[in-house]
Design an enzyme around this catalytic site. Structure first.
Site, PDB file in Angstrom:
ATOM      1  CG  ASP A  10      42.011  36.754  48.385  1.00 21.87           C
ATOM      2  OD1 ASP A  10      42.142  36.354  47.217  1.00 21.87           O
ATOM      3  OD2 ASP A  10      41.025  37.405  48.787  1.00 21.87           O
ATOM      4  CG  ASP A  12      39.556  40.541  43.726  1.00 24.33           C
ATOM      5  OD1 ASP A  12      39.754  41.739  43.511  1.00 24.33           O
ATOM      6  OD2 ASP A  12      39.527  39.680  42.831  1.00 24.33           O
ATOM      7  CD  GLU A  19      35.278  41.103  44.480  1.00 30.12           C
ATOM      8  OE1 GLU A  19      34.755  41.465  43.426  1.00 30.12           O
ATOM      9  OE2 GLU A  19      35.892  40.026  44.604  1.00 30.12           O
ATOM     10  N   GLY A  54      34.968  35.533  37.770  1.00 27.47           N
ATOM     11  CA  GLY A  54      34.284  36.559  37.000  1.00 27.47           C
ATOM     12  C   GLY A  54      33.581  36.031  35.767  1.00 27.47           C
ATOM     13  NE  ARG A  57      31.217  36.906  40.858  1.00 28.61           N
ATOM     14  CZ  ARG A  57      32.502  37.164  41.083  1.00 28.61           C
ATOM     15  NH1 ARG A  57      33.052  38.269  40.582  1.00 28.61           N
ATOM     16  NH2 ARG A  57      33.233  36.340  41.787  1.00 28.61           N
ATOM     17  CG  HIS A  80      35.935  37.942  31.782  1.00 28.88           C
ATOM     18  ND1 HIS A  80      37.285  37.786  32.014  1.00 28.88           N
ATOM     19  CD2 HIS A  80      35.353  38.088  33.005  1.00 28.88           C
ATOM     20  CE1 HIS A  80      37.501  37.804  33.315  1.00 28.88           C
ATOM     21  NE2 HIS A  80      36.359  37.982  33.939  1.00 28.88           N
ATOM     22  CE  LYS A  83      36.053  42.450  36.057  1.00 23.02           C
ATOM     23  NZ  LYS A  83      37.059  41.619  36.754  1.00 23.02           N
ATOM     24  CG  ASP A 177      37.783  38.495  51.177  1.00 23.99           C
ATOM     25  OD1 ASP A 177      38.563  37.795  50.496  1.00 23.99           O
ATOM     26  OD2 ASP A 177      36.723  38.950  50.724  1.00 23.99           O
TER      27      ASP A 177
END
Length: 236
Positions: A10, A12, A19, A54, A57, A80, A83, A177
């Site tokens: 993974d 992030d 993050e 994202g 969220r 987005h 971003k 994680d």
């Protein structure tokens, strides 16, 4: 001991600390660029991370702060991409760094001929330059949310990596994680180890074979050394 042929990472929160000082910063900068008063502090963003994706969220946040579903959808669709652009700029400026132990683990695996892949639901627009800047051309197959939009805990992104590489799941280990990541990996039939971070220490990671404090945790390093002792070196 089951032979190890490949490791799927993974991104992030696993390979990079992206993050708190990456995505959160990019979201806040996008809000500011749009003239909005919204800001996510470190703790609030940690709470919002329980919402996968994202765009999801952002839409949740707008609705929870009094915007109508239509307004939330319009703002999310408009902001987005901003971003994502800001996040890419942070990556290219070297603001997103590998987690301690990430480079060392990758080098150790690569030296033994273990295939290295990536399964992330992040956008390729920033994932690709991040991997290139932080690690160089070490990953064989990189699947992102641009190609597979199903968010973890769906196993879709892992299944796509397996399909493209033709790896046997029993000979592959995933490194994650978060709870959603661990569930995605195990649902794809993979063994999974978790390298938790400050945002995921409260997650239920019990489906992982090992829960470590990071990629430089001696327990995780020792676990991979044991796996490598059973690995069959291959030519890359």
């Amino acid at each position: 001991m089951t032979r190890l042929d490949a490791v799927i990472f993974d991104v992030d929160g696993t390979l990079v600390d992206s993050e708190r000082d990456g995505h959160r910063v990019a979201f806040n900068a996008a809000f500011a660029e749009a003239g909005l008063p919204d800001r996510w502090d470190i703790d609030r963003y940690g709470d919002l991370l329980r919402i996968a994706g994202g765009t999801q969220r952002m839409a949740h946040w707008f609705e929870s702060t009094g915007r109508s579903p239509a307004q939330a959808g319009e703002l999310t669709e408009r902001l987005h991409p901003i971003k994502t652009r800001i996040m890419r700029n942070l990556v290219e400026d070297g603001r997103i760094q590998p987690r301690p132990g990430a480079r060392e683990l990758i080098e150790r695996l690569a030296a033994r001929g273990i295939a290295l892949h990536v399964a992330t639901t992040g956008t390729r627009a920033w994932v690709e330059p991040l991997l290139r800047h932080a690690f160089g051309p070490v990953f064989d197959v990189v699947i992102t949310g641009t190609e597979v939009p199903d968010l973890k805990p769906s196993p879709a992104v892992y299944l796509e990596v397996l399909a493209r590489t033709r790896c046997a799941p029993e000979h592959v280990v995933a490194v994650e994680d978060s709870a959603n990541g661990v569930l995605a990996a195990t649902a794809a039939g993979l063994r999974c180890v978790a390298a938790q971070n400050a945002y995921t220490r409260s997650h239920d990671l019990s489906a992982a074979l090992l829960v470590a404090d990071g990629l430089d945790d001696p327990e995780l390093v020792s676990w991979f050394d044991d796996q490598l002792s059973a690995a069959s070196p291959r030519r890359r």
